[in-house]
Write a protein that holds these residues in place. Structure first.
Motif, PDB file in Angstrom:
ATOM      1  N   ILE A  11       0.825  -1.210   0.000  1.00 19.16           N
ATOM      2  CA  ILE A  11       0.000   0.000   0.000  1.00 19.16           C
ATOM      3  C   ILE A  11       0.865   1.269   0.000  1.00 19.16           C
ATOM      4  N   ALA A  12       1.699   1.436   1.030  1.00 20.73           N
ATOM      5  CA  ALA A  12       2.465   2.680   1.180  1.00 20.73           C
ATOM      6  C   ALA A  12       3.463   2.899   0.040  1.00 20.73           C
ATOM      7  N   TYR A  13       4.242   1.886  -0.308  1.00 23.42           N
ATOM      8  CA  TYR A  13       5.244   2.032  -1.367  1.00 23.42           C
ATOM      9  C   TYR A  13       4.607   2.347  -2.720  1.00 23.42           C
ATOM     10  N   PRO A  14       3.568   1.591  -3.178  1.00 19.88           N
ATOM     11  CA  PRO A  14       2.931   1.945  -4.455  1.00 19.88           C
ATOM     12  C   PRO A  14       2.324   3.354  -4.449  1.00 19.88           C
ATOM     13  N   LEU A  15       1.714   3.761  -3.333  1.00 19.89           N
ATOM     14  CA  LEU A  15       1.159   5.112  -3.264  1.00 19.89           C
ATOM     15  C   LEU A  15       2.263   6.165  -3.340  1.00 19.89           C
ATOM     16  N   ALA A  16       3.385   5.928  -2.675  1.00 18.77           N
ATOM     17  CA  ALA A  16       4.499   6.879  -2.719  1.00 18.77           C
ATOM     18  C   ALA A  16       5.080   6.989  -4.122  1.00 18.77           C
ATOM     19  N   ILE A  17       5.290   5.867  -4.784  1.00 18.71           N
ATOM     20  CA  ILE A  17       5.845   5.875  -6.143  1.00 18.71           C
ATOM     21  C   ILE A  17       4.870   6.548  -7.104  1.00 18.71           C
ATOM     22  N   THR A  18       3.584   6.270  -6.960  1.00 20.49           N
ATOM     23  CA  THR A  18       2.578   6.915  -7.808  1.00 20.49           C
ATOM     24  C   THR A  18       2.577   8.420  -7.569  1.00 20.49           C
ATOM     25  N   GLY A  19       2.679   8.836  -6.329  1.00 18.29           N
ATOM     26  CA  GLY A  19       2.720  10.268  -6.007  1.00 18.29           C
ATOM     27  C   GLY A  19       3.928  10.958  -6.601  1.00 18.29           C
ATOM     28  N   VAL A  20       5.102  10.335  -6.464  1.00 13.41           N
ATOM     29  CA  VAL A  20       6.313  10.908  -7.052  1.00 13.41           C
ATOM     30  C   VAL A  20       6.178  10.999  -8.568  1.00 13.41           C
ATOM     31  N   GLY A  21       5.650   9.950  -9.183  1.00  9.14           N
ATOM     32  CA  GLY A  21       5.455   9.948 -10.630  1.00  9.14           C
ATOM     33  C   GLY A  21       4.519  11.058 -11.076  1.00  9.14           C
ATOM     34  N   GLN A  22       3.428  11.266 -10.349  1.00  4.79           N
ATOM     35  CA  GLN A  22       2.472  12.319 -10.713  1.00  4.79           C
ATOM     36  C   GLN A  22       3.053  13.713 -10.537  1.00  4.79           C
ATOM     37  N   VAL A  23       3.880  13.896  -9.521  1.00  4.02           N
ATOM     38  CA  VAL A  23       4.461  15.216  -9.272  1.00  4.02           C
ATOM     39  C   VAL A  23       5.662  15.479 -10.177  1.00  4.02           C
ATOM     40  N   ALA A  24       6.595  14.549 -10.231  1.00  3.38           N
ATOM     41  CA  ALA A  24       7.851  14.783 -10.954  1.00  3.38           C
ATOM     42  C   ALA A  24       7.785  14.442 -12.439  1.00  3.38           C
ATOM     43  N   PHE A  25       6.955  13.478 -12.816  1.00  2.65           N
ATOM     44  CA  PHE A  25       6.902  13.022 -14.212  1.00  2.65           C
ATOM     45  C   PHE A  25       5.454  12.894 -14.670  1.00  2.65           C
ATOM     46  N   HIS A  26       4.667  13.928 -14.468  1.00  5.13           N
ATOM     47  CA  HIS A  26       3.225  13.865 -14.708  1.00  5.13           C
ATOM     48  C   HIS A  26       2.886  13.369 -16.120  1.00  5.13           C
TER      49      HIS A  26
END
Length: 196
Positions: free
Chosen positions: A29-44
């Motif tokens: 849960i936490a790791y996939p959400l963190a990676i998705t968040g970073v992807g949306q912010v840094a590499f939208h």
């Protein structure tokens, strides 16, 4: 003794279950959400499929090739073993000595030579062979140059104008030394539509 061993094993289940729950929460849960968040912010753009829009409508992806073959007004991409379906990507897995591959290459060579008005021996390699993924969005500058006269004639443009657009859409090697120069077919075709 047997009862004591059973009690020790039962005592180990509690920590094992707690560790399993902890790692499920962390890694599931936490790791996939963190990676998705970073992807949306840094590499939208990349995280959302590198979609390409025209007049507010998604017309493709800069990362996935599509077929323009058959239309003289557009540059054609590489052949696709999977029919340009991103869900069925992959190579044909035909060996170089396969009669099936030789037949496909001969047909592609004849089609490209006829369409582009070049000698069969001058047809670019990426007009003949599908890529490993089957959906490469780019072609070589040599294959783009092969198609310039056909596209220019079909659009009523000068070859120099079309060559200028090809040059503007040619990407160099990554970091100056990785890969080969390439032309994104969708971006080039959209630029042609915008210019004429």
């Amino acid at each position: 003794m047997r009862g004591r061993t059973r009690g020790m094993r039962m005592g180990q289940y509690g920590p094992a279950v707690r560790v399993m729950v902890l790692f499920t929460v962390l890694l599931g849960i936490a790791y996939p959400l963190a990676i998705t968040g970073v992807g949306q912010v840094a590499f939208h753009d990349r995280a959302n499929g590198s979609r390409v829009e025209k007049s507010g409508t998604v017309v493709g992806s800069s990362l996935i090739g599509q077929s323009f073959a058959g239309s003289k007004r557009y540059f054609w991409g590489r052949p696709s073993a999977g029919g340009y379906d991103p869900l069925a990507t992959g190579a044909s897995n035909l060996a170089l000595d396969s009669s099936g591959l030789r037949k496909q290459v001969a047909q592609r060579r004849a089609q490209a030579a006829k369409a582009d008005g070049v000698a069969p021996s001058r047809v670019a390699a990426d007009a003949l062979y599908a890529s490993g993924s089957g959906v490469d969005p780019q072609i070589s500058p040599a294959y783009a140059e092969q198609q310039v006269r056909r596209v220019a004639a079909a659009r009523g443009l000068s070859a120099a104008t079309v060559r200028r657009l090809v040059a503007e859409h040619t990407q160099g090697r990554e970091l100056g030394f990785l890969g080969e120069p390439r032309v994104n077919v969708l971006a080039l075709n959209l630029a042609l539509d915008a210019s004429h």
